[in-house]
Motif scaffolding. Structure first.
Motif, PDB file in Angstrom:
ATOM      1  N   ILE A 188      -1.348  -4.859  -4.406  1.00 44.74           N
ATOM      2  CA  ILE A 188      -0.650  -3.469  -4.687  1.00 44.74           C
ATOM      3  C   ILE A 188       1.015  -3.690  -4.732  1.00 44.74           C
ATOM      4  O   ILE A 188       1.595  -3.168  -5.352  1.00 44.74           O
ATOM      5  CB  ILE A 188      -1.267  -2.467  -3.857  1.00 44.74           C
ATOM      6  N   THR A 189       1.302  -4.478  -3.623  1.00 45.78           N
ATOM      7  CA  THR A 189       2.801  -4.478  -3.299  1.00 45.78           C
ATOM      8  C   THR A 189       3.373  -5.521  -4.421  1.00 45.78           C
ATOM      9  O   THR A 189       4.431  -5.173  -4.978  1.00 45.78           O
ATOM     10  CB  THR A 189       2.934  -5.065  -2.178  1.00 45.78           C
ATOM     11  N   GLY A 190       2.680  -6.438  -4.853  1.00 51.37           N
ATOM     12  CA  GLY A 190       3.158  -7.417  -6.106  1.00 51.37           C
ATOM     13  C   GLY A 190       3.300  -6.738  -7.142  1.00 51.37           C
ATOM     14  O   GLY A 190       4.232  -6.832  -8.056  1.00 51.37           O
ATOM     15  N   TYR A 191       2.336  -5.573  -7.557  1.00 48.77           N
ATOM     16  CA  TYR A 191       2.374  -5.037  -8.583  1.00 48.77           C
ATOM     17  C   TYR A 191       3.411  -4.213  -8.716  1.00 48.77           C
ATOM     18  O   TYR A 191       4.172  -3.833  -9.881  1.00 48.77           O
ATOM     19  CB  TYR A 191       1.119  -4.231  -9.080  1.00 48.77           C
ATOM     20  N   ILE A 192       3.740  -3.419  -7.867  1.00 47.87           N
ATOM     21  CA  ILE A 192       4.825  -2.209  -7.570  1.00 47.87           C
ATOM     22  C   ILE A 192       6.069  -2.981  -7.618  1.00 47.87           C
ATOM     23  O   ILE A 192       6.943  -2.352  -8.374  1.00 47.87           O
ATOM     24  CB  ILE A 192       4.494  -1.372  -6.243  1.00 47.87           C
TER      25      ILE A 192
END
Length: 202
Positions: free
Chosen positions: A108-112
């Motif tokens: 999630i953090t990587g995508y954001i």
């Protein structure tokens, strides 16, 4: 060992084992890709871009499998804990909880923070042509723009804490959890000689 698809009180079923080892494979490939990029490639070159694509594709694939595994875990009975000290039982329980937290948090953090369009994944082993850029989603408008009052132009700097959470969380916490998980499994298998590892191997 039984050939049951579902778990029993004694062992994990075929589906749980398949999900576990598939996720382990995706996680290892994703980690190897990003460290290969850091150590052996030059920024903004085709090899660097490819392994970054591979890393992100593995991460998003891992996110999907983590959801499936969590659903399967909630719908199935879990094998009884191997007899042992209370501290070992608690350590195992909290290690698994932290693992699940990071298996969701890292993708999630990587995508954001990455800010990449769906075309970035094209041609990789797990392509996500339908995955939109985060700033193009309604969630971005609702949470970032309307909720936090951050414009798309200011988002590049505002997302730095999320990037740090992804980078340093993966570099320190996730790697520590992996080492602890593998070390505990080997300790149970070779030192205590119980069925902790065997019931996941099938």
């Amino acid at each position: 060992m039984s050939g049951s698809l579902s778990n029993t009180r004694e062992e994990y079923g075929k589906i749980a084992r398949w999900l576990h080892w598939t996720m382990a494979t995706l996680l290892i490939i994703g980690l190897l890709a990003i460290y290969y990029r850091m150590w052996f490639t030059e920024p903004r070159t085709p090899p660097s871009t490819f392994v970054l694509q591979l890393h992100m594709s593995m991460g998003m694939s891992l996110f999907v499998f983590a959801i499936l595994r969590l659903i399967w875990r909630l719908k199935n009975v879990q094998p009884d804990p191997v007899p042992g000290p209370v501290w070992q039982q608690n350590a195992a329980r909290w290690t698994h909880r932290l693992f699940y937290l990071f298996l969701f948090m890292m993708p999630i953090t990587g995508y954001i923070f990455a800010g990449l369009t769906n075309q970035f994944f094209y041609g990789t082993p797990f392509a996500f042509e339908l995955l939109p850029k985060f700033s193009d989603t309604s969630a971005f408008q609702a949470i970032v723009v309307n909720g936090l009052g951050i414009s798309e132009e200011a988002w590049r700097d505002a997302r730095t804490p999320i990037k740090n959470l992804h980078v340093y969380g993966g570099r320190f916490v996730l790697l520590a959890l992996i080492a602890l998980h593998i070390g505990a499994a080997l300790y149970h298998h070779f030192k205590l000689r119980d069925n902790t590892l065997k019931r996941m191997l099938g």
